[in-house]
Design a protein around this motif. Structure first.
Motif, PDB file in Angstrom:
ATOM      1  N   LEU A   9       0.812  -1.457  -0.014  1.00  0.00           N
ATOM      2  CA  LEU A   9       0.093   0.043  -0.159  1.00  0.00           C
ATOM      3  C   LEU A   9       0.605   1.290   0.136  1.00  0.00           C
ATOM      4  CD1 LEU A   9      -2.885  -1.020   2.553  1.00  0.00           C
ATOM      5  CD2 LEU A   9      -3.110  -0.783  -0.080  1.00  0.00           C
ATOM      6  N   LYS A  10       2.043   1.147   0.588  1.00  0.00           N
ATOM      7  CA  LYS A  10       2.967   2.308   0.720  1.00  0.00           C
ATOM      8  C   LYS A  10       3.330   2.595  -0.651  1.00  0.00           C
ATOM      9  CE  LYS A  10       7.168   3.974   2.916  1.00  0.00           C
ATOM     10  NZ  LYS A  10       8.246   3.750   4.038  1.00  0.00           N
ATOM     11  N   LEU A  11       3.747   1.543  -1.405  1.00  0.00           N
ATOM     12  CA  LEU A  11       4.496   1.697  -2.744  1.00  0.00           C
ATOM     13  C   LEU A  11       3.302   2.200  -3.684  1.00  0.00           C
ATOM     14  CD1 LEU A  11       6.694  -1.551  -3.060  1.00  0.00           C
ATOM     15  CD2 LEU A  11       7.246   0.786  -2.891  1.00  0.00           C
ATOM     16  N   LEU A  12       2.131   1.675  -3.523  1.00  0.00           N
ATOM     17  CA  LEU A  12       0.987   2.345  -4.268  1.00  0.00           C
ATOM     18  C   LEU A  12       0.925   3.666  -4.177  1.00  0.00           C
ATOM     19  CD1 LEU A  12      -1.707  -0.560  -4.394  1.00  0.00           C
ATOM     20  CD2 LEU A  12      -0.098  -0.119  -6.291  1.00  0.00           C
ATOM     21  N   GLY A  13       0.796   4.159  -2.818  1.00  0.00           N
ATOM     22  CA  GLY A  13       0.509   5.488  -2.603  1.00  0.00           C
ATOM     23  C   GLY A  13       1.847   6.177  -2.960  1.00  0.00           C
ATOM     24  N   ILE A  14       2.670   5.881  -3.046  1.00  0.00           N
ATOM     25  CA  ILE A  14       4.008   6.594  -3.458  1.00  0.00           C
ATOM     26  C   ILE A  14       3.938   6.817  -5.129  1.00  0.00           C
ATOM     27  CG2 ILE A  14       6.281   6.546  -3.967  1.00  0.00           C
ATOM     28  CD1 ILE A  14       6.876   5.229  -1.137  1.00  0.00           C
ATOM     29  N   VAL A  16       1.084   6.719  -6.824  1.00  0.00           N
ATOM     30  CA  VAL A  16      -0.186   7.743  -7.083  1.00  0.00           C
ATOM     31  C   VAL A  16       0.498   9.022  -6.821  1.00  0.00           C
ATOM     32  CG1 VAL A  16      -2.232   8.610  -6.254  1.00  0.00           C
ATOM     33  CG2 VAL A  16      -1.834   6.107  -6.376  1.00  0.00           C
ATOM     34  N   LEU A  17       1.038   9.399  -5.834  1.00  0.00           N
ATOM     35  CA  LEU A  17       1.695  10.700  -5.636  1.00  0.00           C
ATOM     36  C   LEU A  17       2.826  11.118  -6.431  1.00  0.00           C
ATOM     37  CD1 LEU A  17       2.189  10.599  -1.654  1.00  0.00           C
ATOM     38  CD2 LEU A  17       0.560  11.825  -2.976  1.00  0.00           C
ATOM     39  N   ILE A  18       3.349  10.266  -7.136  1.00  0.00           N
ATOM     40  CA  ILE A  18       4.357  10.526  -8.237  1.00  0.00           C
ATOM     41  C   ILE A  18       3.710  10.924  -9.366  1.00  0.00           C
ATOM     42  CG2 ILE A  18       6.105   9.628  -9.741  1.00  0.00           C
ATOM     43  CD1 ILE A  18       7.198   8.212  -7.393  1.00  0.00           C
ATOM     44  N   LEU A  19       2.642  10.038  -9.812  1.00  0.00           N
ATOM     45  CA  LEU A  19       1.773  10.444 -10.967  1.00  0.00           C
ATOM     46  C   LEU A  19       1.079  11.711 -10.729  1.00  0.00           C
ATOM     47  CD1 LEU A  19       0.453   7.010 -11.776  1.00  0.00           C
ATOM     48  CD2 LEU A  19       2.046   8.046 -13.041  1.00  0.00           C
ATOM     49  N   LEU A  20       0.538  12.045  -9.719  1.00  0.00           N
ATOM     50  CA  LEU A  20      -0.038  13.353  -9.383  1.00  0.00           C
ATOM     51  C   LEU A  20       0.677  14.454  -9.549  1.00  0.00           C
ATOM     52  CD1 LEU A  20      -2.470  12.389  -6.302  1.00  0.00           C
ATOM     53  CD2 LEU A  20      -3.052  12.846  -8.759  1.00  0.00           C
ATOM     54  N   GLY A  21       2.156  14.407  -9.108  1.00  0.00           N
ATOM     55  CA  GLY A  21       3.044  15.222  -9.305  1.00  0.00           C
ATOM     56  C   GLY A  21       3.333  15.657 -10.412  1.00  0.00           C
ATOM     57  N   LEU A  22       3.310  14.444 -11.285  1.00  0.00           N
ATOM     58  CA  LEU A  22       3.808  14.649 -12.792  1.00  0.00           C
ATOM     59  C   LEU A  22       2.685  15.547 -13.630  1.00  0.00           C
ATOM     60  CD1 LEU A  22       5.303  11.458 -13.561  1.00  0.00           C
ATOM     61  CD2 LEU A  22       6.653  13.423 -13.427  1.00  0.00           C
ATOM     62  N   VAL A  23       1.451  15.188 -13.246  1.00  0.00           N
ATOM     63  CA  VAL A  23       0.627  15.658 -14.025  1.00  0.00           C
ATOM     64  C   VAL A  23       0.485  17.181 -13.513  1.00  0.00           C
ATOM     65  CG1 VAL A  23      -2.008  15.868 -14.037  1.00  0.00           C
ATOM     66  CG2 VAL A  23      -0.931  13.586 -14.054  1.00  0.00           C
ATOM     67  N   LEU A  24       0.463  17.377 -12.042  1.00  0.00           N
ATOM     68  CA  LEU A  24       0.411  18.732 -11.756  1.00  0.00           C
ATOM     69  C   LEU A  24       1.590  19.875 -12.595  1.00  0.00           C
ATOM     70  CD1 LEU A  24      -0.741  20.996  -9.980  1.00  0.00           C
ATOM     71  CD2 LEU A  24       0.786  20.137  -7.862  1.00  0.00           C
ATOM     72  N   GLY A  25       2.787  18.950 -12.423  1.00  0.00           N
ATOM     73  CA  GLY A  25       3.903  19.702 -13.271  1.00  0.00           C
ATOM     74  C   GLY A  25       3.973  20.260 -14.650  1.00  0.00           C
ATOM     75  N   VAL A  26       3.073  19.136 -15.220  1.00  0.00           N
ATOM     76  CA  VAL A  26       2.643  19.462 -16.661  1.00  0.00           C
ATOM     77  C   VAL A  26       1.760  20.472 -16.926  1.00  0.00           C
ATOM     78  CG1 VAL A  26       1.771  18.466 -18.812  1.00  0.00           C
ATOM     79  CG2 VAL A  26       3.270  17.158 -17.585  1.00  0.00           C
ATOM     80  N   LEU A  27       0.872  20.617 -16.073  1.00  0.00           N
ATOM     81  CA  LEU A  27      -0.266  21.581 -16.114  1.00  0.00           C
ATOM     82  C   LEU A  27       0.476  23.001 -15.535  1.00  0.00           C
ATOM     83  CD1 LEU A  27      -3.362  19.915 -14.172  1.00  0.00           C
ATOM     84  CD2 LEU A  27      -3.189  20.589 -16.601  1.00  0.00           C
ATOM     85  N   LEU A  28       1.078  23.020 -14.604  1.00  0.00           N
ATOM     86  CA  LEU A  28       1.967  24.192 -14.272  1.00  0.00           C
ATOM     87  C   LEU A  28       2.820  24.654 -15.458  1.00  0.00           C
ATOM     88  CD1 LEU A  28       2.824  23.806 -10.572  1.00  0.00           C
ATOM     89  CD2 LEU A  28       1.244  25.128 -11.526  1.00  0.00           C
ATOM     90  N   LEU A  29       3.428  23.680 -16.127  1.00  0.00           N
ATOM     91  CA  LEU A  29       4.346  24.027 -17.313  1.00  0.00           C
ATOM     92  C   LEU A  29       3.419  24.888 -18.462  1.00  0.00           C
ATOM     93  CD1 LEU A  29       6.930  20.969 -17.676  1.00  0.00           C
ATOM     94  CD2 LEU A  29       7.216  23.403 -16.975  1.00  0.00           C
ATOM     95  N   ILE A  30       2.248  24.158 -18.556  1.00  0.00           N
ATOM     96  CA  ILE A  30       1.480  24.494 -19.724  1.00  0.00           C
ATOM     97  C   ILE A  30       0.832  26.009 -19.300  1.00  0.00           C
ATOM     98  CG2 ILE A  30      -0.669  24.221 -20.934  1.00  0.00           C
ATOM     99  CD1 ILE A  30      -0.053  21.156 -20.685  1.00  0.00           C
ATOM    100  N   LEU A  31       0.392  26.351 -18.215  1.00  0.00           N
ATOM    101  CA  LEU A  31      -0.258  27.386 -17.724  1.00  0.00           C
ATOM    102  C   LEU A  31       0.904  28.623 -17.642  1.00  0.00           C
ATOM    103  CD1 LEU A  31      -2.586  26.150 -14.779  1.00  0.00           C
ATOM    104  CD2 LEU A  31      -3.210  27.048 -17.248  1.00  0.00           C
ATOM    105  N   PHE A  32       1.993  28.666 -17.237  1.00  0.00           N
ATOM    106  CA  PHE A  32       2.884  29.571 -16.690  1.00  0.00           C
ATOM    107  C   PHE A  32       4.257  29.719 -17.709  1.00  0.00           C
ATOM    108  CE2 PHE A  32       0.664  28.536 -12.518  1.00  0.00           C
ATOM    109  CZ  PHE A  32       0.127  29.673 -12.351  1.00  0.00           C
ATOM    110  N   VAL A  33       4.508  28.563 -18.531  1.00  0.00           N
ATOM    111  CA  VAL A  33       5.567  28.660 -19.401  1.00  0.00           C
ATOM    112  C   VAL A  33       4.828  29.416 -20.496  1.00  0.00           C
ATOM    113  CG1 VAL A  33       7.350  27.478 -20.602  1.00  0.00           C
ATOM    114  CG2 VAL A  33       6.929  26.916 -18.341  1.00  0.00           C
ATOM    115  N   PRO A  34       5.259  30.824 -21.031  1.00  0.00           N
ATOM    116  CA  PRO A  34       4.784  31.055 -22.278  1.00  0.00           C
ATOM    117  C   PRO A  34       5.121  30.544 -23.448  1.00  0.00           C
ATOM    118  CG  PRO A  34       6.419  32.508 -21.406  1.00  0.00           C
ATOM    119  CD  PRO A  34       6.537  31.334 -20.400  1.00  0.00           C
ATOM    120  N   VAL A  35       4.380  30.814 -24.375  1.00  0.00           N
ATOM    121  CA  VAL A  35       4.881  30.330 -25.933  1.00  0.00           C
ATOM    122  C   VAL A  35       5.233  31.631 -26.432  1.00  0.00           C
ATOM    123  CG1 VAL A  35       3.889  29.919 -28.228  1.00  0.00           C
ATOM    124  CG2 VAL A  35       2.705  28.535 -26.181  1.00  0.00           C
ATOM    125  N   ARG A  36       6.744  31.679 -26.972  1.00  0.00           N
ATOM    126  CA  ARG A  36       7.282  32.913 -27.388  1.00  0.00           C
ATOM    127  C   ARG A  36       7.188  32.737 -29.088  1.00  0.00           C
ATOM    128  NH1 ARG A  36       9.860  35.360 -23.453  1.00  0.00           N
ATOM    129  NH2 ARG A  36      10.227  33.910 -21.664  1.00  0.00           N
TER     130      ARG A  36
END
Length: 322
Positions: A9-14, A16-36
């Motif tokens: 269960l600990k491994l599964l939780g880790i 899931v947290l890694i996947l959520l972190g990746l998804v959140l990181g991608v969303l932040l990149l899309i929202l705040f990294v500008p298209v030049r």
């Protein structure tokens, strides 16, 4: 047994947290990294231009250029994704030439096989010469019968109906036709006049509806909010750096003045990067410039969200969509 289950269960939780972190990181990149973007172009009796769009430290880049012909280049991590049409044609021609190259030994073997097949087929034909059916007579009879069927038929001319008319009906028919024409013209004029009156009534009703809509205080607040957000959107989309120059003129000075009046409505938004020079004594148009800017998805979402939070704007949007 229980420690093993807890460890899984600990491994599964880790994970899931890694996947959520990746998804959140991608969303932040899309929202705040500008298209030049970068735009370069000129027009001196001939159009030249180049537009380059990049995102996330040039991981994705798109370059479009025009000089006598249009070309586009897309790169991902520095590698080209799609080749131009001319290069792909050259590669296809090379592949065809390589596939059609045959060695001398293969050609000799192929020609020998063909000769053997020809000799074998010739012997078979010689043995089967007397077995052909003779049905030429029936074919000629069929053609003769078809030719007889295709003979042209005589068509008798139809008599005109005007000969059957009585001599006393000509003047009365003309008078009736003239009366019918006058009545139809009068009906059309009446219908067009009624249509004009209906249009004037609808225009008056719409004018009253527009005035009532504008006089509403909530609608005025929504209009002011919309204008502020549009101003922010235009400022965000316009380039931040660069310099351009436009020289234009017409043979008629009045036309030049009209165009200059129209341009003056947009010029306050770009007066720092663009210089406009009107010419009133001759017809001319030249342009040159290079600009840089960026577009951030988060800013666009904030502008759209600010408008959607307004209750009156949501109601008006529903009405417009219907």
């Amino acid at each position: 047994m229980l420690p093993i289950i807890l460890f899984i269960l600990k491994l599964l939780g880790i994970l899931v947290l890694i996947l959520l972190g990746l998804v959140l990181g991608v969303l932040l990149l899309i929202l705040f990294v500008p298209v030049r973007y970068r735009i370069e172009g000129s027009y001196y009796e001939r159009l030249k231009g180049k537009v380059r769009v990049t995102w996330l430290l040039h991981i994705i880049s798109v370059t479009a250029a025009y000089e006598d012909e249009f070309s586009i280049l897309i790169r991902l991590f520095g590698f080209r994704l799609f080749k131009p049409v001319e290069e792909s044609r050259e590669d296809a021609e090379e592949m065809l030439v390589h596939a059609m190259e045959v060695t001398d030994e293969d050609a000799e073997e192929f020609s020998g096989d063909i000769l053997k097949d020809v000799e074998h087929s010739g012997k078979k034909r010689l043995t089967e010469e007397g077995k052909l059916p003779e049905n030429t007579a029936s074919g000629s009879e069929r053609t003769n019968s078809e030719e007889k069927r295709k003979e042209p038929q005589k068509i008798e001319p139809q008599k005109s109906s005007r000969l059957n008319e009585e001599p006393g009906q000509g003047s009365g028919g003309k008078a009736q036709a003239a009366a019918d024409r006058l009545s139809s013209i009068f009906a059309k004029l009446k219908y067009s006049f009624e249509g004009i009156c209906d249009k004037l009534k609808t225009i008056k009703e719409k004018k009253e509806e527009i005035q009532a809509w504008i006089s509403n205080e909530n609608n005025r607040k929504t209009i002011r909010l919309l204008l502020r957000q549009l101003k922010k959107l235009i400022r965000h989309l316009l380039p931040k750096k660069g310099k351009g120059e436009v020289v234009f003129g017409f043979d008629d000075p009045y036309t030049t003045g009209q165009v200059l009046t129209a341009v003056s409505a947009v010029y306050p938004f770009c007066h720092k990067q663009l210089d406009i020079y009107p010419v009133f004594d001759r017809q001319v148009f030249t342009a040159e410039g290079h600009f840089k800017g960026r577009i951030r998805a988060g800013t666009l979402l904030l502008i759209a969200g600010r408008m959607l939070l307004d209750k009156n704007f949501r109601g008006l949007l529903r009405k417009w969509l219907r």
